[in-house]
Design a protein around this motif. Structure first.
Motif, PDB file in Angstrom:
ATOM      1  N   PHE A 235       0.854  -1.183   0.000  1.00 56.68           N
ATOM      2  CA  PHE A 235       0.000   0.000   0.000  1.00 56.68           C
ATOM      3  C   PHE A 235       0.890   1.233   0.000  1.00 56.68           C
ATOM      4  O   PHE A 235       2.030   1.192   0.464  1.00 56.68           O
ATOM      5  N   HIS A 236       0.343   2.313  -0.522  1.00 56.97           N
ATOM      6  CA  HIS A 236       1.115   3.551  -0.464  1.00 56.97           C
ATOM      7  C   HIS A 236       1.195   4.031   0.977  1.00 56.97           C
ATOM      8  O   HIS A 236       0.188   4.196   1.659  1.00 56.97           O
ATOM      9  N   VAL A 237       2.402   4.228   1.449  1.00 59.55           N
ATOM     10  CA  VAL A 237       2.634   4.724   2.805  1.00 59.55           C
ATOM     11  C   VAL A 237       3.381   6.044   2.692  1.00 59.55           C
ATOM     12  O   VAL A 237       4.445   6.104   2.074  1.00 59.55           O
ATOM     13  N   PRO A 238       2.869   7.103   3.275  1.00 59.08           N
ATOM     14  CA  PRO A 238       3.561   8.389   3.197  1.00 59.08           C
ATOM     15  C   PRO A 238       4.938   8.313   3.847  1.00 59.08           C
ATOM     16  O   PRO A 238       5.142   7.611   4.840  1.00 59.08           O
ATOM     17  N   THR A 239       5.875   9.025   3.295  1.00 64.12           N
ATOM     18  CA  THR A 239       7.190   9.147   3.910  1.00 64.12           C
ATOM     19  C   THR A 239       7.091  10.079   5.111  1.00 64.12           C
ATOM     20  O   THR A 239       6.073  10.734   5.340  1.00 64.12           O
ATOM     21  N   VAL A 240       8.164  10.130   5.887  1.00 66.88           N
ATOM     22  CA  VAL A 240       8.175  11.006   7.056  1.00 66.88           C
ATOM     23  C   VAL A 240       7.996  12.461   6.632  1.00 66.88           C
ATOM     24  O   VAL A 240       7.278  13.233   7.288  1.00 66.88           O
ATOM     25  N   LEU A 241       8.615  12.844   5.522  1.00 65.22           N
ATOM     26  CA  LEU A 241       8.463  14.222   5.041  1.00 65.22           C
ATOM     27  C   LEU A 241       7.014  14.503   4.648  1.00 65.22           C
ATOM     28  O   LEU A 241       6.487  15.586   4.930  1.00 65.22           O
ATOM     29  N   GLU A 242       6.367  13.538   4.000  1.00 62.58           N
ATOM     30  CA  GLU A 242       4.958  13.720   3.632  1.00 62.58           C
ATOM     31  C   GLU A 242       4.076  13.783   4.871  1.00 62.58           C
ATOM     32  O   GLU A 242       3.117  14.557   4.923  1.00 62.58           O
ATOM     33  N   LEU A 243       4.399  12.970   5.877  1.00 63.49           N
ATOM     34  CA  LEU A 243       3.629  12.993   7.115  1.00 63.49           C
ATOM     35  C   LEU A 243       3.791  14.315   7.850  1.00 63.49           C
ATOM     36  O   LEU A 243       2.851  14.813   8.478  1.00 63.49           O
ATOM     37  N   ARG A 244       4.985  14.877   7.777  1.00 55.93           N
ATOM     38  CA  ARG A 244       5.192  16.184   8.416  1.00 55.93           C
ATOM     39  C   ARG A 244       4.300  17.247   7.797  1.00 55.93           C
ATOM     40  O   ARG A 244       3.761  18.107   8.500  1.00 55.93           O
ATOM     41  N   LEU A 245       4.128  17.180   6.487  1.00 52.04           N
ATOM     42  CA  LEU A 245       3.255  18.132   5.822  1.00 52.04           C
ATOM     43  C   LEU A 245       1.788  17.853   6.141  1.00 52.04           C
ATOM     44  O   LEU A 245       1.006  18.779   6.383  1.00 52.04           O
ATOM     45  N   GLN A 246       1.412  16.571   6.148  1.00 48.04           N
ATOM     46  CA  GLN A 246       0.025  16.204   6.408  1.00 48.04           C
ATOM     47  C   GLN A 246      -0.379  16.516   7.845  1.00 48.04           C
ATOM     48  O   GLN A 246      -1.513  16.927   8.108  1.00 48.04           O
ATOM     49  N   LEU A 247       0.548  16.318   8.781  1.00 42.35           N
ATOM     50  CA  LEU A 247       0.277  16.528  10.204  1.00 42.35           C
ATOM     51  C   LEU A 247       1.022  17.760  10.704  1.00 42.35           C
ATOM     52  O   LEU A 247       1.633  17.748  11.778  1.00 42.35           O
ATOM     53  N   ASP A 248       0.946  18.823   9.920  1.00 43.63           N
ATOM     54  CA  ASP A 248       1.699  20.038  10.234  1.00 43.63           C
ATOM     55  C   ASP A 248       1.301  20.637  11.577  1.00 43.63           C
ATOM     56  O   ASP A 248       2.111  21.303  12.232  1.00 43.63           O
ATOM     57  N   PHE A 514      -7.042  15.593  12.370  1.00 46.76           N
ATOM     58  CA  PHE A 514      -6.383  15.395  11.077  1.00 46.76           C
ATOM     59  C   PHE A 514      -7.177  14.475  10.153  1.00 46.76           C
ATOM     60  O   PHE A 514      -6.785  14.263   9.004  1.00 46.76           O
ATOM     61  N   ASP A 515      -8.268  13.895  10.681  1.00 49.30           N
ATOM     62  CA  ASP A 515      -9.139  13.024   9.894  1.00 49.30           C
ATOM     63  C   ASP A 515      -8.354  11.873   9.279  1.00 49.30           C
ATOM     64  O   ASP A 515      -8.504  11.552   8.096  1.00 49.30           O
ATOM     65  N   THR A 516      -7.530  11.226  10.084  1.00 51.16           N
ATOM     66  CA  THR A 516      -6.741  10.094   9.607  1.00 51.16           C
ATOM     67  C   THR A 516      -6.403   9.178  10.765  1.00 51.16           C
ATOM     68  O   THR A 516      -6.214   9.628  11.907  1.00 51.16           O
ATOM     69  N   LEU A 517      -6.328   7.887  10.457  1.00 43.56           N
ATOM     70  CA  LEU A 517      -5.903   6.893  11.446  1.00 43.56           C
ATOM     71  C   LEU A 517      -4.401   6.652  11.405  1.00 43.56           C
ATOM     72  O   LEU A 517      -3.891   5.809  12.149  1.00 43.56           O
ATOM     73  N   LEU A 518      -3.684   7.360  10.549  1.00 43.97           N
ATOM     74  CA  LEU A 518      -2.233   7.170  10.459  1.00 43.97           C
ATOM     75  C   LEU A 518      -1.513   7.564  11.737  1.00 43.97           C
ATOM     76  O   LEU A 518      -0.360   7.163  11.940  1.00 43.97           O
ATOM     77  N   VAL A 519      -2.169   8.330  12.603  1.00 44.43           N
ATOM     78  CA  VAL A 519      -1.520   8.658  13.877  1.00 44.43           C
ATOM     79  C   VAL A 519      -1.334   7.417  14.742  1.00 44.43           C
ATOM     80  O   VAL A 519      -0.491   7.404  15.637  1.00 44.43           O
ATOM     81  N   LEU A 520      -2.098   6.351  14.480  1.00 44.33           N
ATOM     82  CA  LEU A 520      -1.957   5.115  15.258  1.00 44.33           C
ATOM     83  C   LEU A 520      -0.637   4.404  14.966  1.00 44.33           C
ATOM     84  O   LEU A 520       0.118   4.107  15.901  1.00 44.33           O
ATOM     85  N   PRO A 521      -0.296   4.089  13.696  1.00 41.99           N
ATOM     86  CA  PRO A 521       1.024   3.482  13.462  1.00 41.99           C
ATOM     87  C   PRO A 521       2.172   4.414  13.823  1.00 41.99           C
ATOM     88  O   PRO A 521       3.235   3.946  14.241  1.00 41.99           O
ATOM     89  N   ALA A 563       8.227  11.088  16.870  1.00 40.57           N
ATOM     90  CA  ALA A 563       8.245  10.248  15.675  1.00 40.57           C
ATOM     91  C   ALA A 563       8.365  11.076  14.402  1.00 40.57           C
ATOM     92  O   ALA A 563       9.030  10.667  13.447  1.00 40.57           O
ATOM     93  N   LEU A 564       7.724  12.237  14.381  1.00 38.43           N
ATOM     94  CA  LEU A 564       7.706  13.049  13.160  1.00 38.43           C
ATOM     95  C   LEU A 564       8.869  14.029  13.077  1.00 38.43           C
ATOM     96  O   LEU A 564       9.390  14.303  11.994  1.00 38.43           O
ATOM     97  N   PHE A 565       9.265  14.567  14.219  1.00 43.90           N
ATOM     98  CA  PHE A 565      10.279  15.625  14.228  1.00 43.90           C
ATOM     99  C   PHE A 565      11.422  15.277  15.173  1.00 43.90           C
ATOM    100  O   PHE A 565      12.028  16.160  15.785  1.00 43.90           O
TER     101      PHE A 565
END
Length: 574
Positions: A235-248, A514-521, A563-565
């Motif tokens: 599955f497509h998994v955002p990179t850390v850089l993409e996650l930083r933008l998504q979860l700014d 953030f309307d996402t469950l990605l904060v769980l992993p 995890a992000l920063f």
């Protein structure tokens, strides 16, 4: 006159754009083509895209719009009833939620009801889901037959029970004759099913990605390496850089509730929250929750963000009264599974034992709510239902078993438990529990290709941990403990019961915000990395499991930022 023409053209473009994004549109187009070319057995009058254009261009009256809409829905029902799959078409996978044709037509004056389309689009996952449902039905029957007293899947309650007060009736709905340790399935079963999923595009040499043309005119197939972990589907998994933008909103420059909890900051956040609630915009409420909410603002902010404020057409008191009446009238076998799960939670967790009755009531109402299975976001295929034994003539009882289509699993009560700290009223607690489940948590115990589903989150966890700390991942595998076997049970209950209640609601703030469950992993990866130095010296599975089970003192907000920063983080993680 010119303005009317421009408006009509705009409406036409909107309708056609929405139709072309619906998988049923391409099936419809194919049928029209076959009919025109003579491939079909009988030619049917089906509105083609040109016909739709003509109807809209001439005059899109409510009657004409309803004609288009009803024909599309009629064909959609026929396709779904006949079991035709549309997943193979390149336009069948929609990357993001888009307006349905029925919604566009309704805005233009046509009254129509959209059919939910929650069917799994990938063939091999759809087959796996069917096999999984069969296993659950067999287990359910086996549990029922194993009891000394004969128990039916559903029956009418006695007149004595139906006449009891509501609180007294709840006390009579217990796990008996089941044991409180009895359950239908748990995270171990789901993990086993997830690990069995194999992409048919995989071969011994790796994943076939795409054909590569050679100079001779032939083509060869490029391959990607087999995933290093339990999840074998890519599955497509955002990179850390993409996650930083998504979860700014979690950035270090933003103060966070859960870290910067001085009195002046909490007072400022409280005043800001009051303004957001006064405006009443869902968008603003979700933006507000990205940095966390003070306790006194959170209940109303969640209701606004989840659109669970209790409007009479949606979640009114009258509707909840109907659900209670269904519980009062019908005795379902799953009621005992729910009671056993709630009793086990209350016995195992001191944080929730005082809320046992509230948790049980909300869970029982959830099993009766037919809107769950009608929610488009829920990847749930119901078990085959039967009329309730003893029902009076004309009363067939539940259409699915249970009516919501959701068979309870071990730990499902943890979806409701933290809400008891926020809502003293059962009606408010249920409305929020329903919204959380249908928008997010229904994905956490289903093996599907949905974004935010357990396969997606499991793959995200493994790839993030591998990319951020491959040494730690390899060490865990070498001592015999695959990291996902620890992380998946955490994610399956959204860390409820794993983290303390105050930290759990802070985490759920970010899920909603953030309307996402990605904060769980991300949280799971952060816990592994936070315990890194201690885990690297462990030599047995028991040592590692004991170390990772200690989550009482963790600060979830700090972990998310770590995890992000982590490379930018100056503050010390507690």
């Amino acid at each position: 006159m010119e303005c009317d023409t421009v408006s009509r053209r705009t409406s036409t473009a909107e309708v056609l754009a929405a139709l072309r994004r619906d998988p049923e549109y391409w099936k419809l187009k194919s049928d029209v083509k076959n009919s025109v070319l003579g491939h079909g057995s009988v030619r049917k009058e089906i509105p083609t895209p040109d016909a739709v254009t003509a109807l809209v261009t001439e005059e899109l009256t409510p009657q004409r719009a309803a004609l288009i809409d009803n024909e599309v829905l009629r064909k959609a029902r026929h396709v779904r009833a006949s079991g035709h799959a549309t997943a193979g078409h390149p336009h069948s996978v929609v990357p993001a939620p888009l307006p349905l044709p029925t919604e566009i037509l309704r805005q233009l004056g046509a009254a129509a009801t959209a059919l939910p389309s929650n069917r799994e689009p990938i063939d091999f996952l759809r087959r796996l889901q069917a096999e999984w449902r069969q296993k659950l039905v067999k287990r359910l029957n086996r549990i029922a037959k194993s009891q000394k007293s004969e128990m039916r899947m559903a029956c009418l309650r006695s007149e004595e029970l139906r006449s009891m007060k509501w609180d007294t009736l709840l006390e009579h709905i217990t796990e008996f004759p089941l044991d409180i340790g009895m359950y239908l399935y748990d995270s171990v079963d789901v993990l086993r099913e997830a690990a069995l999923v194999e992409d048919p595009n995989y071969s011994s040499g790796g994943y076939r990605v795409h054909p590569i043309p050679t100079k001779s005119g032939d083509s060869t197939t490029s391959t990607a390496a087999k995933p290093w972990g339990l999840i074998k589907v890519q599955f497509h998994v955002p990179t850390v850089l993409e996650l930083r933008l998504q979860l700014d909103g979690l950035g270090l420059e933003h103060p966070q509730v859960g870290i910067d909890d001085d009195a002046s900051f909490l007072e400022l956040r409280g005043d800001m929250g009051e303004e957001v609630l006064e405006r009443g915009l869902v968008r603003d409420a979700r933006w507000y929750l990205q940095q966390g909410s003070p306790n006194h603002i959170r209940p109303a902010m969640w209701e606004l963000s989840l659109d669970a404020s209790g409007g009479p057409a949606q979640y009114g008191t009258a509707y909840i009264g109907e659900l209670r009446e269904h519980v009062r009238r019908y005795d379902l076998f799953v009621d005992h599974l729910v009671a056993a799960d709630v009793k086990k939670l209350a016995n195992a967790d001191d944080s929730f034992f005082v809320f046992e009755d509230i948790i049980k009531e909300v869970m029982l109402l959830l099993t009766r709510d037919v809107r769950v299975i009608k929610t488009k976001a829920c990847p749930i295929e119901p078990c085959v239902g039967t009329p309730v034994a003893g029902s009076p003539p004309g009363d067939a009882g539940p259409l699915h078993y249970p009516p919501s289509g959701v068979l309870p699993f071990r730990g499902m009560a943890y979806y409701v438990a933290p809400l008891c700290y926020l809502y003293g009223d059962v009606s408010r607690a249920y409305r929020v529990a329903f919204s959380l489940y249908t928008q997010y948590f229904c994905l956490l115990h289903s093996v599907s290709s949905a974004t935010g589903g357990l396969l997606h989150l499991g793959g995200a966890f493994e790839r993030l941990l591998q990319s951020q700390d491959p040494t730690l991942f390899a060490h865990m595998v070498l001592i015999g403990l695959d990291p996902l076997t620890v992380a998946l049970p955490w994610m399956m209950v959204a860390f409820s019961g794993i983290l303390p209640p105050d930290q759990t609601v802070l985490l759920w703030d970010r899920i909603i915000g953030f309307d996402t469950l990605l904060v769980l992993p991300i949280t799971a990866v952060a816990i592994f990395r936070f315990r890194r130095n201690q885990l690297l010296v462990t030599k047995t599975v028991k040592q590692a499991e004991k170390l990772l089970a200690d989550c009482v003192a963790l600060n979830v907000t700090a972990l998310l930022q770590f995890a992000l920063f982590g490379d930018l983080l100056a503050r010390t993680v507690p």
